[in-house]
Design a protein around this motif. Structure first.
Motif, PDB file in Angstrom:
ATOM      1  N   LEU A  98       0.823  -1.217   0.000  1.00 12.71           N
ATOM      2  CA  LEU A  98       0.000   0.000   0.000  1.00 12.71           C
ATOM      3  C   LEU A  98       0.855   1.265   0.000  1.00 12.71           C
ATOM      4  CD1 LEU A  98      -1.874  -2.325   1.256  1.00 12.71           C
ATOM      5  CD2 LEU A  98      -3.204  -0.449   2.198  1.00 12.71           C
ATOM      6  N   ALA A 100       4.287   3.614  -1.307  1.00 12.34           N
ATOM      7  CA  ALA A 100       4.697   4.069  -2.639  1.00 12.34           C
ATOM      8  C   ALA A 100       5.942   3.355  -3.154  1.00 12.34           C
ATOM      9  CB  ALA A 100       4.948   5.577  -2.589  1.00 12.34           C
ATOM     10  N   ARG A 103       5.605   2.085  -6.829  1.00 10.63           N
ATOM     11  CA  ARG A 103       4.661   2.749  -7.748  1.00 10.63           C
ATOM     12  C   ARG A 103       5.339   3.399  -8.948  1.00 10.63           C
ATOM     13  NH1 ARG A 103       1.436   6.193  -3.325  1.00 10.63           N
ATOM     14  NH2 ARG A 103       0.594   4.486  -2.066  1.00 10.63           N
ATOM     15  N   GLY A 149      -1.654   5.412  -4.985  1.00  8.62           N
ATOM     16  CA  GLY A 149      -1.911   6.356  -3.903  1.00  8.62           C
ATOM     17  C   GLY A 149      -3.343   6.883  -3.962  1.00  8.62           C
ATOM     18  N   CYS A 150      -3.735   7.549  -2.887  1.00 13.73           N
ATOM     19  CA  CYS A 150      -5.129   8.017  -2.792  1.00 13.73           C
ATOM     20  C   CYS A 150      -5.424   9.117  -3.814  1.00 13.73           C
ATOM     21  CB  CYS A 150      -5.415   8.473  -1.363  1.00 13.73           C
ATOM     22  SG  CYS A 150      -4.135   9.522  -0.640  1.00 13.73           S
ATOM     23  N   TYR A 151      -4.646  10.182  -3.808  1.00 13.06           N
ATOM     24  CA  TYR A 151      -4.869  11.245  -4.802  1.00 13.06           C
ATOM     25  C   TYR A 151      -4.724  10.692  -6.232  1.00 13.06           C
ATOM     26  CZ  TYR A 151      -4.339  14.956  -1.157  1.00 13.06           C
ATOM     27  OH  TYR A 151      -4.474  15.786  -0.071  1.00 13.06           O
ATOM     28  N   SER A 179      -8.190  16.420   0.839  1.00 10.84           N
ATOM     29  CA  SER A 179      -8.125  15.148   1.563  1.00 10.84           C
ATOM     30  C   SER A 179      -8.561  15.317   3.005  1.00 10.84           C
ATOM     31  CB  SER A 179      -6.687  14.619   1.562  1.00 10.84           C
ATOM     32  OG  SER A 179      -6.577  13.470   2.386  1.00 10.84           O
ATOM     33  N   GLY A 180      -9.142  14.258   3.552  1.00 12.65           N
ATOM     34  CA  GLY A 180      -9.372  14.189   4.985  1.00 12.65           C
ATOM     35  C   GLY A 180      -8.069  13.935   5.720  1.00 12.65           C
ATOM     36  N   GLY A 183      -5.566  10.770   5.856  1.00 19.51           N
ATOM     37  CA  GLY A 183      -4.560  10.587   4.811  1.00 19.51           C
ATOM     38  C   GLY A 183      -3.150  10.759   5.326  1.00 19.51           C
ATOM     39  N   ALA A 184      -3.005  11.461   6.443  1.00 20.71           N
ATOM     40  CA  ALA A 184      -1.661  11.701   6.985  1.00 20.71           C
ATOM     41  C   ALA A 184      -1.201  10.577   7.912  1.00 20.71           C
ATOM     42  CB  ALA A 184      -1.636  13.033   7.721  1.00 20.71           C
ATOM     43  N   HIS A 209       4.255  17.888  -4.506  1.00 19.85           N
ATOM     44  CA  HIS A 209       3.850  16.714  -3.713  1.00 19.85           C
ATOM     45  C   HIS A 209       4.392  15.444  -4.358  1.00 19.85           C
ATOM     46  CE1 HIS A 209       1.232  13.727  -1.814  1.00 19.85           C
ATOM     47  NE2 HIS A 209       0.978  14.631  -0.885  1.00 19.85           N
ATOM     48  N   ARG A 210       4.727  14.432  -3.526  1.00 16.64           N
ATOM     49  CA  ARG A 210       5.341  13.203  -4.067  1.00 16.64           C
ATOM     50  C   ARG A 210       4.377  12.384  -4.915  1.00 16.64           C
ATOM     51  NH1 ARG A 210       3.377  12.083   0.878  1.00 16.64           N
ATOM     52  NH2 ARG A 210       2.764   9.950   1.348  1.00 16.64           N
ATOM     53  N   HIS A 211       3.082  12.722  -4.899  1.00 16.80           N
ATOM     54  CA  HIS A 211       2.160  12.038  -5.815  1.00 16.80           C
ATOM     55  C   HIS A 211       2.226  12.601  -7.239  1.00 16.80           C
ATOM     56  CE1 HIS A 211      -0.691  10.303  -2.508  1.00 16.80           C
ATOM     57  NE2 HIS A 211       0.479   9.706  -2.564  1.00 16.80           N
ATOM     58  N   LEU A 235      -5.577  20.049   2.771  1.00 14.73           N
ATOM     59  CA  LEU A 235      -6.029  19.321   3.960  1.00 14.73           C
ATOM     60  C   LEU A 235      -7.352  19.936   4.399  1.00 14.73           C
ATOM     61  CD1 LEU A 235      -4.987  17.117   5.907  1.00 14.73           C
ATOM     62  CD2 LEU A 235      -4.115  18.956   7.345  1.00 14.73           C
TER      63      LEU A 235
HETATM   64  C1  LIG Z   1      -3.667  14.419   4.096  1.00 12.03           C
HETATM   65  C2  LIG Z   1      -2.308  13.825   3.822  1.00 12.03           C
HETATM   66  O1  LIG Z   1      -1.340  14.140   4.475  1.00 12.03           O
HETATM   67  N1  LIG Z   1      -2.255  12.932   2.834  1.00 12.03           N
HETATM   68  C3  LIG Z   1      -1.026  12.279   2.449  1.00 12.03           C
HETATM   69  C4  LIG Z   1      -1.252  11.425   1.232  1.00 12.03           C
HETATM   70  C5  LIG Z   1      -1.785  10.081   1.526  1.00 12.03           C
HETATM   71  C6  LIG Z   1      -0.746   9.000   1.579  1.00 12.03           C
HETATM   72  O2  LIG Z   1      -0.688   8.289   2.530  1.00 12.03           O
HETATM   73  O3  LIG Z   1       0.125   8.882   0.584  1.00 12.03           O
HETATM   74  P1  LIG Z   1       0.378   7.626  -0.312  1.00 12.03           P
HETATM   75  O4  LIG Z   1      -0.865   7.445  -1.111  1.00 12.03           O
HETATM   76  O5  LIG Z   1       1.538   8.013  -1.147  1.00 12.03           O
HETATM   77  O6  LIG Z   1       0.736   6.413   0.393  1.00 12.03           O
HETATM   78  C7  LIG Z   1       0.036  13.265   2.031  1.00 12.03           C
HETATM   79  O7  LIG Z   1      -0.273  14.264   1.427  1.00 12.03           O
HETATM   80  O8  LIG Z   1       1.199  12.934   2.231  1.00 12.03           O
END
Ligand SMILES: CC(=O)N[C@@H](CCC(=O)OP(=O)(O)O)C(=O)O
Ligand SMILES: NC(=O)C1=CN([C@@H]2O[C@H](COP(=O)(O)OP(=O)(O)OC[C@H]3O[C@@H](n4cnc5c(N)ncnc54)[C@H](OP(=O)(O)O)[C@@H]3O)[C@@H](O)[C@H]2O)C=CC1
Length: 349
Positions: A98, A100, A103, A149-151, A179-180, A183-184, A209-211, A235
């Motif tokens: 789950l 990264a 990915r 990832g979620c995003y 995001s809620g 996510g953190a 952002h790393r996404h 957030l």
């Molecule tokens: C609100 C918040 O902090 N969200 C996380 C993203 C969610 C996450 O866990 O990231 P992965 O999908 O890469 O595993 C962030 O922005 O880092």
């Protein structure tokens, strides 16, 4: 019966796996790890799961114990699966990560975004990016899955139909995402405290952002050309949920497309997808409608009937954005019906 291990069972995605797997008729959690809570019963930490896991106990992560499972989920920070996946795979255990770690296809790019060397570049050729709506056939044969990832899940599902048909300009796309706080993750951080988040909203990691590379990689694959996107995460004061608003421009030669044709494009693309719901034209999907459910709801808008399309997508970051998608991948890998054990109704109307 599929025997399972979960590394990182005390985090938000770990317990979400436990919640979903509790009603899965073909899965049994045999091993669940936590370094800080080793020795504790799952039933003591999560009373709502007492009936389902009366004897299951958190243990220290140990490759030999995990290798006795058919499949191991990694619900851990990045870097952990790098260290353990090779041993599990050589023992014949499948891995669904789950984090990264697997990915990005390019190890050097991963290192640049994650600020550390890639710990298992030799495994990248066999890693499958586990977005079932795109890679179902590869997932069936995979031994190692990188759960999106979620995003990236929300953004890709919202844009792929348009990119695959080459209907939109591939540069200058805007992804405005919220995001809620779950996510953190569950570990203690000032930025996740109730007082810091409950009556406030803020953008973060604007343009860095790393996404970003993960989103670009997936969209460019769908478009078969390099896609340029500005991704701005925010957030928001809710526990669960991702709301993505995508701003895209129809190519000049596609502006004659009618709203009905655009709607039909999405409905046709996702008509056989159990985990994507294309809502009626100009709907406004709410994050509460996907809370607890392994589903992405999508709706299309075209303000002023111009060349601008606004695509809205909502998911639960912990379900379609993480643990639900992980179980969906597991079901495909083991030849089970794809929605086995997944609650599509959600927790709220
Ligand atoms: C609100 C918040 O902090 N969200 C996380 C993203 C969610 C996450 O866990 O990231 P992965 O999908 O890469 O595993 C962030 O922005 O880092
Ligand atoms: N939260 C979300 O919405 C989403 C999260 N993800 C990803 O899923 C992964 C897990 O996220 P989340 O559940 O939020 O994280 P949490 O911080 O809530 O939980 C992390 C878990 O991993 C364990 N852990 C931490 N370090 C190690 C280590 N070095 N070795 C073994 N276990 C370790 C922790 O237990 P202990 O320290 O006791 O061992 C804990 O159980 C992350 O990679 C995250 O980016 C992906 C999509 C969405």
């Amino acid at each position: 019966m599929v025997n399972l291990g979960i590394v990182g069972g005390t985090g938000y995605t770990g317990v979400e796996l436990l919640r979903l797997l509790a009603s899965h008729p073909e899965a049994k959690v045999k091993v669940i790890t936590s370094r800080s809570d080793s020795g504790m019963l799952v039933a003591d930490m999560y009373p709502s799961l007492r009936d389902h896991y009366p004897d299951l106990c958190f243990t220290e992560p140990d490759a030999a114990t995990l290798a006795a499972c058919d499949l191991v989920f990694f619900a851990t920070p990045h870097g952990v699966a790098h260290a353990l996946a090779a041993d599990l795979l050589s023992a014949g255990t499948r891995v669904v990560d789950l984090s990264a770690d697997f990915r990005l296809r390019d190890a050097d790019e991963w290192s640049r975004w994650y600020g550390q060397p890639h710990g298992a570049p030799e495994l990248l050729p066999q890693a499958v990016y586990g977005l079932p709506e795109v890679a179902r056939e590869e997932i069936r044969e995979a031994r190692l899955i990188a759960v999106p990832g979620c995003y990236p899940t929300a953004v890709q599902l919202a844009l792929i139909p348009l990119l695959e048909k080459k209907l939109i300009t591939t540069q200058g796309i805007i992804a405005d995402c919220k995001s809620g706080v779950s996510g953190a993750g569950r570990s203690a951080k000032v930025g996740s405290l109730y007082c810091e988040t409950s009556e406030s909203m803020k953008a973060y990691s604007v343009g860095k952002h790393r996404h970003h590379p993960e989103i670009t990689q997936g969209l460019s694959q769908a478009a078969q050309e390099a896609v340029g996107i500005t991704f701005v995460p925010h957030l928001t004061p809710m526990i669960r949920g991702i709301h993505a608003t995508l701003y895209v421009r129809l190519k000049p030669e596609q502006q004659q497309l009618t709203n009905e044709e655009l709607q039909e494009l999405f409905e046709t693309r996702y008509q056989n997808e159990p985990c994507v719901d294309v809502m009626p034209w100009e709907s406004c999907p709410e994050t509460r409608s996907v809370k607890g459910a392994n589903i992405c709801r999508i709706a299309l808008h075209r303000p002023h009937d111009s060349d601008l399309l606004v695509v809205l997508a909502v998911i639960d970051n912990l379900v379609k954005g993480a643990s639900g998608q992980a179980v969906q991948n597991m079901n495909i890998m083991f030849g089970l019906e794809e929605s086995t054990g997944l609650k599509f109704a959600g927790l709220l109307p």
